[in-house]
Motif scaffolding. Structure first.
Motif, PDB file in Angstrom:
ATOM      1  N   VAL A  53      66.872  45.798  45.191  1.00  0.00           N
ATOM      2  CA  VAL A  53      68.046  44.936  45.059  1.00  0.00           C
ATOM      3  C   VAL A  53      67.670  43.481  44.789  1.00  0.00           C
ATOM      4  O   VAL A  53      68.344  42.803  44.015  1.00  0.00           O
ATOM      5  CB  VAL A  53      68.914  45.045  46.336  1.00  0.00           C
ATOM      6  CG1 VAL A  53      70.077  44.086  46.298  1.00  0.00           C
ATOM      7  CG2 VAL A  53      69.403  46.471  46.529  1.00  0.00           C
ATOM      8  N   GLN A  54      66.595  43.022  45.412  1.00  0.00           N
ATOM      9  CA  GLN A  54      66.320  41.586  45.396  1.00  0.00           C
ATOM     10  C   GLN A  54      65.070  41.164  44.635  1.00  0.00           C
ATOM     11  O   GLN A  54      64.853  39.972  44.441  1.00  0.00           O
ATOM     12  CB  GLN A  54      66.194  41.079  46.839  1.00  0.00           C
ATOM     13  CG  GLN A  54      67.455  41.231  47.632  1.00  0.00           C
ATOM     14  CD  GLN A  54      67.299  40.724  49.059  1.00  0.00           C
ATOM     15  OE1 GLN A  54      66.224  40.362  49.489  1.00  0.00           O
ATOM     16  NE2 GLN A  54      68.395  40.723  49.776  1.00  0.00           N
ATOM     17  N   GLU A  55      64.236  42.095  44.237  1.00  0.00           N
ATOM     18  CA  GLU A  55      62.960  41.727  43.631  1.00  0.00           C
ATOM     19  C   GLU A  55      62.890  42.214  42.190  1.00  0.00           C
ATOM     20  O   GLU A  55      63.785  42.881  41.693  1.00  0.00           O
ATOM     21  CB  GLU A  55      61.810  42.348  44.446  1.00  0.00           C
ATOM     22  CG  GLU A  55      61.815  41.986  45.910  1.00  0.00           C
ATOM     23  CD  GLU A  55      61.341  40.573  46.206  1.00  0.00           C
ATOM     24  OE1 GLU A  55      60.685  39.960  45.341  1.00  0.00           O
ATOM     25  OE2 GLU A  55      61.627  40.082  47.304  1.00  0.00           O
ATOM     26  N   ASP A  56      61.785  41.912  41.539  1.00  0.00           N
ATOM     27  CA  ASP A  56      61.580  42.350  40.164  1.00  0.00           C
ATOM     28  C   ASP A  56      61.023  43.778  40.127  1.00  0.00           C
ATOM     29  O   ASP A  56      60.697  44.355  41.165  1.00  0.00           O
ATOM     30  CB  ASP A  56      60.685  41.380  39.400  1.00  0.00           C
ATOM     31  CG  ASP A  56      59.267  41.286  39.961  1.00  0.00           C
ATOM     32  OD1 ASP A  56      58.858  42.141  40.762  1.00  0.00           O
ATOM     33  OD2 ASP A  56      58.572  40.333  39.584  1.00  0.00           O
ATOM     34  N   LYS A  57      60.919  44.306  38.939  1.00  0.00           N
ATOM     35  CA  LYS A  57      60.454  45.683  38.760  1.00  0.00           C
ATOM     36  C   LYS A  57      59.064  45.900  39.347  1.00  0.00           C
ATOM     37  O   LYS A  57      58.807  46.924  39.981  1.00  0.00           O
ATOM     38  CB  LYS A  57      60.458  46.038  37.272  1.00  0.00           C
ATOM     39  CG  LYS A  57      59.986  47.447  36.988  1.00  0.00           C
ATOM     40  CD  LYS A  57      59.986  47.746  35.500  1.00  0.00           C
ATOM     41  CE  LYS A  57      59.441  49.129  35.227  1.00  0.00           C
ATOM     42  NZ  LYS A  57      59.435  49.433  33.780  1.00  0.00           N
ATOM     43  N   GLY A  58      58.165  44.954  39.166  1.00  0.00           N
ATOM     44  CA  GLY A  58      56.806  45.095  39.688  1.00  0.00           C
ATOM     45  C   GLY A  58      56.784  45.250  41.190  1.00  0.00           C
ATOM     46  O   GLY A  58      56.025  46.066  41.729  1.00  0.00           O
ATOM     47  N   ARG A  59      57.616  44.482  41.881  1.00  0.00           N
ATOM     48  CA  ARG A  59      57.678  44.586  43.347  1.00  0.00           C
ATOM     49  C   ARG A  59      58.246  45.936  43.760  1.00  0.00           C
ATOM     50  O   ARG A  59      57.775  46.555  44.714  1.00  0.00           O
ATOM     51  CB  ARG A  59      58.519  43.444  43.914  1.00  0.00           C
ATOM     52  CG  ARG A  59      58.491  43.377  45.392  1.00  0.00           C
ATOM     53  CD  ARG A  59      57.138  42.882  45.863  1.00  0.00           C
ATOM     54  NE  ARG A  59      57.170  42.819  47.323  1.00  0.00           N
ATOM     55  CZ  ARG A  59      56.111  42.937  48.068  1.00  0.00           C
ATOM     56  NH1 ARG A  59      54.929  43.096  47.521  1.00  0.00           N
ATOM     57  NH2 ARG A  59      56.204  42.886  49.359  1.00  0.00           N
ATOM     58  N   LEU A  60      59.269  46.406  43.046  1.00  0.00           N
ATOM     59  CA  LEU A  60      59.837  47.723  43.342  1.00  0.00           C
ATOM     60  C   LEU A  60      58.789  48.817  43.138  1.00  0.00           C
ATOM     61  O   LEU A  60      58.650  49.713  43.969  1.00  0.00           O
ATOM     62  CB  LEU A  60      61.070  47.994  42.481  1.00  0.00           C
ATOM     63  CG  LEU A  60      61.681  49.385  42.605  1.00  0.00           C
ATOM     64  CD1 LEU A  60      62.055  49.718  44.049  1.00  0.00           C
ATOM     65  CD2 LEU A  60      62.884  49.521  41.686  1.00  0.00           C
TER      66      LEU A  60
END
Length: 107
Positions: A53-60
């Protein structure tokens, strides 16, 4: 390019489970038991949801990798294999998602 699979991860967890807790984080988790592994997996699930919900694709992607690893360690502790999960998913695909969900106990 070599492709790392969940089957590769399952094998690696199996290998690391045979090491000492001093040498292997996986072994240290396993030694703490299913409840600890479940708690750790829950923490990773929460972090994955927040990243979605809150981060970019890399963090996910990073958090999802952590979640899958911890889920598979918990599966190891409980004697569940990828083949068990694949068989359940195969069984579920024989019907629609709505019908499958309605067929579950307590639905």
């Amino acid at each position: 390019m070599t492709r790392f699979t969940l089957a590769d991860l399952e094998k690696r967890i199996e290998e690391r489970a045979r090491a000492s807790a001093e040498q292997s984080y996986t072994r240290a988790l396993i030694d703490k038991g299913a409840a600890h592994c479940a708690k750790k997996m829950g923490e990773e699930a929460f972090e994955t949801a927040i990243a979605a919900v809150q981060e970019d694709k890399g963090r996910l992607v990073s958090e999802a990798a952590d979640l899958i690893y911890h889920l598979m360690v918990l599966m190891k502790v409980r004697g569940v294999t990828l083949a068990d999960i694949e068989a359940e998913l195969d069984r579920r695909t024989a019907q629609s998602g709505h019908a499958e969900k309605a067929s579950r106990p307590g639905a």
